[in-house]
Design an enzyme around this catalytic site. Structure first.
Site, PDB file in Angstrom:
ATOM      1  N   ASP A  21       0.854  -1.176   0.000  1.00 55.54           N
ATOM      2  CA  ASP A  21       0.000   0.000   0.000  1.00 55.54           C
ATOM      3  C   ASP A  21       0.901   1.240   0.000  1.00 55.54           C
ATOM      4  O   ASP A  21       2.119   1.135   0.217  1.00 55.54           O
ATOM      5  CB  ASP A  21      -0.896  -0.045   1.243  1.00 55.54           C
ATOM      6  CG  ASP A  21      -1.731   1.199   1.422  1.00 55.54           C
ATOM      7  OD1 ASP A  21      -2.352   1.638   0.437  1.00 55.54           O
ATOM      8  OD2 ASP A  21      -1.755   1.740   2.545  1.00 55.54           O
ATOM      9  N   ASP A  23      -0.236   5.222   0.963  1.00 56.87           N
ATOM     10  CA  ASP A  23      -0.492   6.167   2.054  1.00 56.87           C
ATOM     11  C   ASP A  23      -0.576   5.449   3.397  1.00 56.87           C
ATOM     12  O   ASP A  23      -1.326   4.481   3.551  1.00 56.87           O
ATOM     13  CB  ASP A  23      -1.804   6.916   1.804  1.00 56.87           C
ATOM     14  CG  ASP A  23      -1.725   7.840   0.610  1.00 56.87           C
ATOM     15  OD1 ASP A  23      -1.234   8.965   0.764  1.00 56.87           O
ATOM     16  OD2 ASP A  23      -2.149   7.423  -0.483  1.00 56.87           O
ATOM     17  N   ASP A 194      -2.075  -0.278   6.024  1.00 53.31           N
ATOM     18  CA  ASP A 194      -2.296   0.405   7.304  1.00 53.31           C
ATOM     19  C   ASP A 194      -3.759   0.657   7.636  1.00 53.31           C
ATOM     20  O   ASP A 194      -4.066   1.179   8.704  1.00 53.31           O
ATOM     21  CB  ASP A 194      -1.593   1.766   7.273  1.00 53.31           C
ATOM     22  CG  ASP A 194      -2.338   2.764   6.394  1.00 53.31           C
ATOM     23  OD1 ASP A 194      -2.535   2.472   5.195  1.00 53.31           O
ATOM     24  OD2 ASP A 194      -2.753   3.815   6.906  1.00 53.31           O
TER      25      ASP A 194
END
Length: 240
Positions: A21, A23, A194
């Site tokens: 991922d 961000d 996240d």
């Protein structure tokens, strides 16, 4: 569910595929999507991983591919954008055949946002309330009402935001498709994320016996944990 949190073991780049991922995983979350600070070391690190895995390194993000290429112009590898609705195997080429027309959805979000920040994406829109956390309930109510008006679209919670995007696209499905063909096919999967939007992919990788890493806090299907994007970059740099 609650579980013991462990630091991920070092893995071999000769046997694993690295899927990440963006961000909150490789860069710190910012107040606005364009407000992020991309470390100068990130693109060289990703290109190093790309070379050492014989091409089996990819970004898998909710951002659209064009935005990711803009933030990482030197990165040469694959990008899966829009939660799996877009794919770019190299700079300059983007396949958006998996995305329906979202213009009406985007227009409706703008019309009902009432001052909340709207982030347009090729596949839909995101309603952000990070700058106005006291409007969290209002943002959710608005987003749910919009999603209910458009068959074929669904609502997904993100960090201090609600995203409306097409049904049937998700990071776990994108991962499964990616591993159906070389150079990913036959390698052990590694995925780091996240957010709640990453949980299906983290669960998928854990079930496949791969390395699933959650960045930051929160319950997760991932057995492994690193605290910050900086920790993630340091860990990636230690792989060989």
């Amino acid at each position: 569910m609650e579980q013991d949190i462990m630091r991920p073991p070092l893995v071999s780049l000769a046997t694993h595929a690295i899927c990440l991922d963006f961000d909150g995983t490789l860069v710190d979350i910012a107040a606005t999507p364009d407000g992020i600070e991309v470390p100068e070391t990130l693109a060289p690190l990703l290109n190093h991983l790309l070379a050492e895995t014989d091409g089996a390194t990819a970004l898998i993000s909710g951002r659209d591919v064009a935005a990711l290429r803009r933030h990482l112009p030197e990165y040469k590898g694959p990008i899966i954008g829009s939660h799996g609705g877009e794919r770019s195997d190299a700079p300059g080429r983007i396949d958006t055949s998996g995305l329906p027309d979202a213009r009406a959805v985007i227009a409706e979000v703008h019309a009902l946002a009432a001052g909340l920040r709207v982030e347009e994406k090729p596949h839909g829109a995101v309603l952000h309330y990070r700058a106005e956390p006291d409007r969290a309930d209002e943002a959710e109510t608005t987003a749910r009402a919009i999603a209910a008006r458009f068959p074929g679209f669904t609502l997904q919670r993100a960090k201090m935001a609600w995203e409306i995007h097409p049904e049937g696209i998700s990071k776990d499905r994108a991962l499964a498709t990616l591993f159906e063909s070389p150079p990913f096919q036959g390698r052990l999967p590694l995925f780091a994320g996240d957010d709640t939007t990453d949980e299906p992919a983290l669960a998928h990788v854990a079930q496949k016996g791969g390395i699933a890493i959650r960045i930051g806090g929160g319950d997760s299907a991932a057995p492994y944990h690193l605290e910050t994007p900086s920790d993630m970059l340091s860990w990636l740099a230690s792989l060989s």
